[in-house]
Motif scaffolding. Structure first.
Motif, PDB file in Angstrom:
ATOM      1  N   PHE A   1       0.806  -1.023   0.028  1.00 51.35           N
ATOM      2  CA  PHE A   1      -0.063  -0.093  -0.152  1.00 51.35           C
ATOM      3  C   PHE A   1       0.991   1.227   0.048  1.00 51.35           C
ATOM      4  CE2 PHE A   1      -3.146  -2.986   1.445  1.00 51.35           C
ATOM      5  CZ  PHE A   1      -4.507  -2.354   0.883  1.00 51.35           C
ATOM      6  N   TYR A   2       0.758   2.194  -0.970  1.00 50.17           N
ATOM      7  CA  TYR A   2       1.331   3.337  -1.195  1.00 50.17           C
ATOM      8  C   TYR A   2       0.405   4.266  -0.429  1.00 50.17           C
ATOM      9  CZ  TYR A   2       5.484   1.426  -3.338  1.00 50.17           C
ATOM     10  OH  TYR A   2       6.645   0.588  -3.393  1.00 50.17           O
ATOM     11  N   THR A   3       0.421   5.078   0.601  1.00 50.64           N
ATOM     12  CA  THR A   3      -0.458   5.801   1.183  1.00 50.64           C
ATOM     13  C   THR A   3      -0.103   7.406   1.229  1.00 50.64           C
ATOM     14  OG1 THR A   3       0.200   5.442   3.601  1.00 50.64           O
ATOM     15  CG2 THR A   3      -1.452   4.053   2.646  1.00 50.64           C
ATOM     16  N   GLN A   4      -0.936   8.258   1.290  1.00 50.69           N
ATOM     17  CA  GLN A   4      -1.029   9.702   1.465  1.00 50.69           C
ATOM     18  C   GLN A   4      -0.206  10.051   0.082  1.00 50.69           C
ATOM     19  OE1 GLN A   4      -1.845  11.743   4.078  1.00 50.69           O
ATOM     20  NE2 GLN A   4      -2.956   9.771   4.756  1.00 50.69           N
ATOM     21  N   VAL A   5      -0.589   9.349  -0.807  1.00 48.23           N
ATOM     22  CA  VAL A   5      -0.025  10.018  -2.265  1.00 48.23           C
ATOM     23  C   VAL A   5      -0.653  11.101  -2.798  1.00 48.23           C
ATOM     24  CG1 VAL A   5       0.330   9.117  -4.629  1.00 48.23           C
ATOM     25  CG2 VAL A   5       0.382   7.520  -2.832  1.00 48.23           C
ATOM     26  N   GLN A   6       0.210  12.158  -3.102  1.00 44.44           N
ATOM     27  CA  GLN A   6      -0.258  13.588  -3.515  1.00 44.44           C
ATOM     28  C   GLN A   6      -0.778  13.396  -4.801  1.00 44.44           C
ATOM     29  OE1 GLN A   6      -0.803  16.161  -1.421  1.00 44.44           O
ATOM     30  NE2 GLN A   6      -0.222  14.372  -0.006  1.00 44.44           N
ATOM     31  N   ASP A   7      -0.089  12.765  -5.596  1.00 50.31           N
ATOM     32  CA  ASP A   7      -0.271  12.872  -7.282  1.00 50.31           C
ATOM     33  C   ASP A   7      -0.343  11.304  -7.630  1.00 50.31           C
ATOM     34  OD1 ASP A   7      -0.347  12.890  -9.930  1.00 50.31           O
ATOM     35  OD2 ASP A   7       1.099  14.725 -10.172  1.00 50.31           O
ATOM     36  N   LYS A   8      -1.407  10.601  -7.742  1.00 51.65           N
ATOM     37  CA  LYS A   8      -1.346   9.428  -8.128  1.00 51.65           C
ATOM     38  C   LYS A   8      -0.610   8.909  -9.590  1.00 51.65           C
ATOM     39  CE  LYS A   8      -5.355   7.239  -5.766  1.00 51.65           C
ATOM     40  NZ  LYS A   8      -6.597   6.799  -5.754  1.00 51.65           N
ATOM     41  N   HIS A   9      -1.098  10.064 -10.439  1.00 55.89           N
ATOM     42  CA  HIS A   9      -0.358   9.567 -11.666  1.00 55.89           C
ATOM     43  C   HIS A   9       0.931   9.527 -11.691  1.00 55.89           C
ATOM     44  CE1 HIS A   9      -4.251  10.666 -14.557  1.00 55.89           C
ATOM     45  NE2 HIS A   9      -4.289   9.523 -13.899  1.00 55.89           N
TER      46      HIS A   9
ATOM     47  N   PHE B   1      -0.906  10.954 -19.950  1.00 61.68           N
ATOM     48  CA  PHE B   1       0.195  11.229 -18.972  1.00 61.68           C
ATOM     49  C   PHE B   1       1.335  10.387 -19.160  1.00 61.68           C
ATOM     50  CE2 PHE B   1       2.091  10.946 -14.915  1.00 61.68           C
ATOM     51  CZ  PHE B   1       2.743  12.394 -14.572  1.00 61.68           C
ATOM     52  N   LEU B   2       1.295   8.936 -19.405  1.00 61.35           N
ATOM     53  CA  LEU B   2       2.359   8.243 -19.633  1.00 61.35           C
ATOM     54  C   LEU B   2       2.978   8.254 -21.137  1.00 61.35           C
ATOM     55  CD1 LEU B   2       1.015   4.859 -18.279  1.00 61.35           C
ATOM     56  CD2 LEU B   2       2.538   6.365 -16.955  1.00 61.35           C
ATOM     57  N   TRP B   3       2.260   8.817 -21.976  1.00 59.55           N
ATOM     58  CA  TRP B   3       2.883   9.054 -23.329  1.00 59.55           C
ATOM     59  C   TRP B   3       3.643  10.594 -23.007  1.00 59.55           C
ATOM     60  CZ3 TRP B   3       4.127   5.502 -25.975  1.00 59.55           C
ATOM     61  CH2 TRP B   3       3.209   4.237 -26.224  1.00 59.55           C
ATOM     62  N   SER B   4       3.329  11.057 -22.195  1.00 55.54           N
ATOM     63  CA  SER B   4       3.864  12.540 -22.304  1.00 55.54           C
ATOM     64  C   SER B   4       4.805  12.951 -21.376  1.00 55.54           C
ATOM     65  CB  SER B   4       2.615  13.543 -22.493  1.00 55.54           C
ATOM     66  OG  SER B   4       1.938  13.770 -21.330  1.00 55.54           O
ATOM     67  N   VAL B   5       4.960  12.346 -20.209  1.00 57.78           N
ATOM     68  CA  VAL B   5       5.789  12.715 -19.124  1.00 57.78           C
ATOM     69  C   VAL B   5       6.858  11.470 -18.873  1.00 57.78           C
ATOM     70  CG1 VAL B   5       5.854  13.054 -16.478  1.00 57.78           C
ATOM     71  CG2 VAL B   5       3.839  13.927 -18.304  1.00 57.78           C
TER      72      VAL B   5
ATOM     73  N   LEU C   1       0.344  -5.967 -10.359  1.00 54.89           N
ATOM     74  CA  LEU C   1      -0.882  -5.339 -10.632  1.00 54.89           C
ATOM     75  C   LEU C   1      -1.057  -3.773  -9.788  1.00 54.89           C
ATOM     76  CD1 LEU C   1      -4.085  -5.062 -11.539  1.00 54.89           C
ATOM     77  CD2 LEU C   1      -4.519  -6.667  -9.604  1.00 54.89           C
ATOM     78  N   VAL C   2      -1.273  -2.874 -10.393  1.00 56.13           N
ATOM     79  CA  VAL C   2      -1.503  -1.537  -9.750  1.00 56.13           C
ATOM     80  C   VAL C   2      -2.804  -1.239  -9.619  1.00 56.13           C
ATOM     81  CG1 VAL C   2      -0.711   0.762  -9.776  1.00 56.13           C
ATOM     82  CG2 VAL C   2       0.784  -0.896 -10.655  1.00 56.13           C
ATOM     83  N   ASN C   3      -3.414  -1.256  -8.785  1.00 59.65           N
ATOM     84  CA  ASN C   3      -4.726  -1.103  -8.531  1.00 59.65           C
ATOM     85  C   ASN C   3      -5.221   0.393  -7.995  1.00 59.65           C
ATOM     86  OD1 ASN C   3      -7.863  -1.327  -8.219  1.00 59.65           O
ATOM     87  ND2 ASN C   3      -7.457  -1.853  -5.966  1.00 59.65           N
ATOM     88  N   LEU C   4      -5.900   1.149  -9.069  1.00 60.07           N
ATOM     89  CA  LEU C   4      -6.161   2.401  -8.797  1.00 60.07           C
ATOM     90  C   LEU C   4      -7.923   2.623  -8.586  1.00 60.07           C
ATOM     91  CD1 LEU C   4      -3.951   3.794 -11.772  1.00 60.07           C
ATOM     92  CD2 LEU C   4      -3.424   3.866  -9.285  1.00 60.07           C
TER      93      LEU C   4
END
Length: 146
Positions: free
Chosen positions: A6-14, A47-51, A87-90
């Protein structure tokens, strides 16, 4: 058995997903990104194609003919997935197929509703004996991830 982080307190999920993807590519791991709906899927894809602006993170949907050779699968529809690595669950719900993966990453923002749903998922996994680890991103130096 699936390892769950679990990655918590994430400010920017992307941004966290982008960093996870870059780290996975460097380690030759394969990821399935599981956003909640087609609109979220499209936003994350752009986002993944541009950053970063000087590169991109190669990804396709599970149905794409290149899925078997593409390291990142981005899909929100149930499908037959070409790998069972990470698997990354969003989503707020528990992926019904998570146990086929070697590793599950849950990405949780600082928003209370997101945290509440994450606690529910955490209890579900814990009560079934899964190995769990939590990474509080508000306490981690920028860019630090396990």
């Amino acid at each position: 058995m699936t390892r769950i982080d679990f990655y918590t307190q994430v400010q920017d999920k992307h941004d966290l997903v982008r960093r996870l993807c870059a780290k996975a590519l460097a380690a030759r791991a394969r990821l399935l990104l599981w956003p909640s709906d087609p609109e979220s899927c499209q936003r994350l894809s752009r986002f993944l194609w541009s950053v970063p602006s000087t590169g991109f993170l190669p990804h396709v949907s599970a149905a794409d003919r290149l899925a078997p050779v593409t390291p990142i699968i981005l899909d929100c529809a149930p499908a037959s997935f070409p790998h069972d690595d990470v698997l990354v669950n969003l989503r707020a719900e528990i992926p019904p197929f998570f146990s086929r993966f070697r590793r599950l990453i849950e990405v949780v923002s600082a928003a209370e509703d997101d945290a509440r749903e994450a606690r529910r998922r955490f209890r579900y996994y814990r009560d079934r004996g899964y190995e769990l680890e939590t990474h509080d991103m508000s306490r981690s130096p920028a860019g630090a991830m396990d």
